[in-house]
Design an enzyme around this catalytic site. Sequence first.
Site, PDB file in Angstrom:
ATOM      1  N   HIS A 122      -0.709   3.480   3.499  1.00 25.85           N
ATOM      2  CA  HIS A 122      -0.062   3.385   2.191  1.00 25.85           C
ATOM      3  C   HIS A 122      -0.284   4.668   1.387  1.00 25.85           C
ATOM      4  CE1 HIS A 122      -4.179   2.205   2.234  1.00 25.85           C
ATOM      5  NE2 HIS A 122      -4.274   1.932   0.944  1.00 25.85           N
ATOM      6  N   ASP A 132      -3.850   4.027  -7.590  1.00 25.77           N
ATOM      7  CA  ASP A 132      -4.244   2.629  -7.696  1.00 25.77           C
ATOM      8  C   ASP A 132      -3.693   1.920  -6.472  1.00 25.77           C
ATOM      9  OD1 ASP A 132      -5.814   0.918  -9.561  1.00 25.77           O
ATOM     10  OD2 ASP A 132      -4.086  -0.384  -9.244  1.00 25.77           O
TER      11      ASP A 132
HETATM   12  P1  ITT Z   1     -10.829   4.267  -8.679  1.00 26.88           P
HETATM   13  O1  ITT Z   1     -10.203   3.217  -9.584  1.00 26.88           O
HETATM   14  O2  ITT Z   1     -11.952   5.012  -9.321  1.00 26.88           O
HETATM   15  O3  ITT Z   1      -9.796   5.173  -8.058  1.00 26.88           O
HETATM   16  P2  ITT Z   1     -11.372   1.992  -6.974  1.00 26.88           P
HETATM   17  O4  ITT Z   1     -12.038   1.816  -5.654  1.00 26.88           O
HETATM   18  O5  ITT Z   1     -11.823   1.080  -8.094  1.00 26.88           O
HETATM   19  O6  ITT Z   1     -11.516   3.505  -7.414  1.00 26.88           O
HETATM   20  P3  ITT Z   1      -8.752   0.762  -7.110  1.00 26.88           P
HETATM   21  O7  ITT Z   1      -8.969   0.205  -8.463  1.00 26.88           O
HETATM   22  O8  ITT Z   1      -7.425   1.411  -6.801  1.00 26.88           O
HETATM   23  O9  ITT Z   1      -9.840   1.885  -6.762  1.00 26.88           O
HETATM   24  O10 ITT Z   1      -9.052  -0.379  -6.057  1.00 26.88           O
HETATM   25  C1  ITT Z   1      -8.686  -0.176  -4.742  1.00 26.88           C
HETATM   26  C2  ITT Z   1      -9.410  -1.155  -3.837  1.00 26.88           C
HETATM   27  O11 ITT Z   1      -8.475  -1.593  -2.831  1.00 26.88           O
HETATM   28  C3  ITT Z   1     -10.522  -0.442  -3.078  1.00 26.88           C
HETATM   29  O12 ITT Z   1     -11.758  -0.563  -3.733  1.00 26.88           O
HETATM   30  C4  ITT Z   1     -10.478  -1.148  -1.733  1.00 26.88           C
HETATM   31  O13 ITT Z   1     -11.192  -2.342  -1.821  1.00 26.88           O
HETATM   32  C5  ITT Z   1      -9.009  -1.462  -1.561  1.00 26.88           C
HETATM   33  N1  ITT Z   1      -8.330  -0.367  -0.854  1.00 26.88           N
HETATM   34  C6  ITT Z   1      -7.447   0.533  -1.359  1.00 26.88           C
HETATM   35  N2  ITT Z   1      -7.072   1.413  -0.429  1.00 26.88           N
HETATM   36  C7  ITT Z   1      -7.720   1.066   0.696  1.00 26.88           C
HETATM   37  C8  ITT Z   1      -7.765   1.603   1.985  1.00 26.88           C
HETATM   38  O14 ITT Z   1      -7.098   2.698   2.299  1.00 26.88           O
HETATM   39  N3  ITT Z   1      -8.538   1.007   2.884  1.00 26.88           N
HETATM   40  C9  ITT Z   1      -9.248  -0.084   2.589  1.00 26.88           C
HETATM   41  N4  ITT Z   1      -9.285  -0.664   1.381  1.00 26.88           N
HETATM   42  C10 ITT Z   1      -8.520  -0.089   0.426  1.00 26.88           C
END
Ligand code: ITT
Length: 206
Positions: A187, A76
């Site tokens: 991260h 997350d």
């Molecule tokens: P899952 O829950 O299925 O893993 P998700 O995309 O919904 O997929 P998250 O709930 O963890 O994942 O939301 C993470 C969001 O934060 C992601 O959609 C991006 O918008 C942002 N994010 C996270 N890591 C990132 C990265 O390495 N580079 C750019 N944006 C990132």
Amino acid sequence: MPHADPIPTHLLISTRNAHKVDEIREILGSDFIISDLSALSGFPEVEETGSTFQENAAIKALAASARFDGWVIADDSGLEVDALNGAPGVRSARFSGDYATDASNRALLLEKLLSVRGKARSARFRCVIALARQGEILANFSGSVEGIIIPQEKGTGGFGYDSLFVPEGHCETFAQLGANIKNTLSHRARALAELKNWPNWDTAPV
Ligand code: ITT
């Protein structure tokens, strides 16, 4: 870093985000066999009801662990912008609403920061990875990277907010720097470095 046997050769990532899967696979390297939720047919949508990255990582990891009898991880992650009091934070994926896309989230972020200049545009990406096995959380790993949000998109690589985020010590966005550099300092890379060094791989229940 590979561990002495026995190592967790197969990790299921509880995610539907293909970009995360690509990054995790590349960062962990060939000592780990990675699969994702597409391997569990009919796996339902998991509601992320937590108020912290750690809570949501645990929710996602436990949901998959109830269906898969092996090592499971869930990532997350999100962006915290200081001028927005830490938003979008855990709501990074849905910042611009239920039908949010990466592009609509970036557009909203730029709009909210229109009147914010210079160092006040400081931000960080955070990632918490929960490790589960047999329906239990065994460990959490976290990583963050500091940086700044620029006023217009630059670069085409990566995903999410990458084209707006310039990591500390660099002059280009993650989207410009590309996977090779991003995956050494992101991260996610920092959280996964902790995961690789987890001291209990050999003694955890199998
Ligand atoms: P899952 O829950 O299925 O893993 P998700 O995309 O919904 O997929 P998250 O709930 O963890 O994942 O939301 C993470 C969001 O934060 C992601 O959609 C991006 O918008 C942002 N994010 C996270 N890591 C990132 C990265 O390495 N580079 C750019 N944006 C990132």
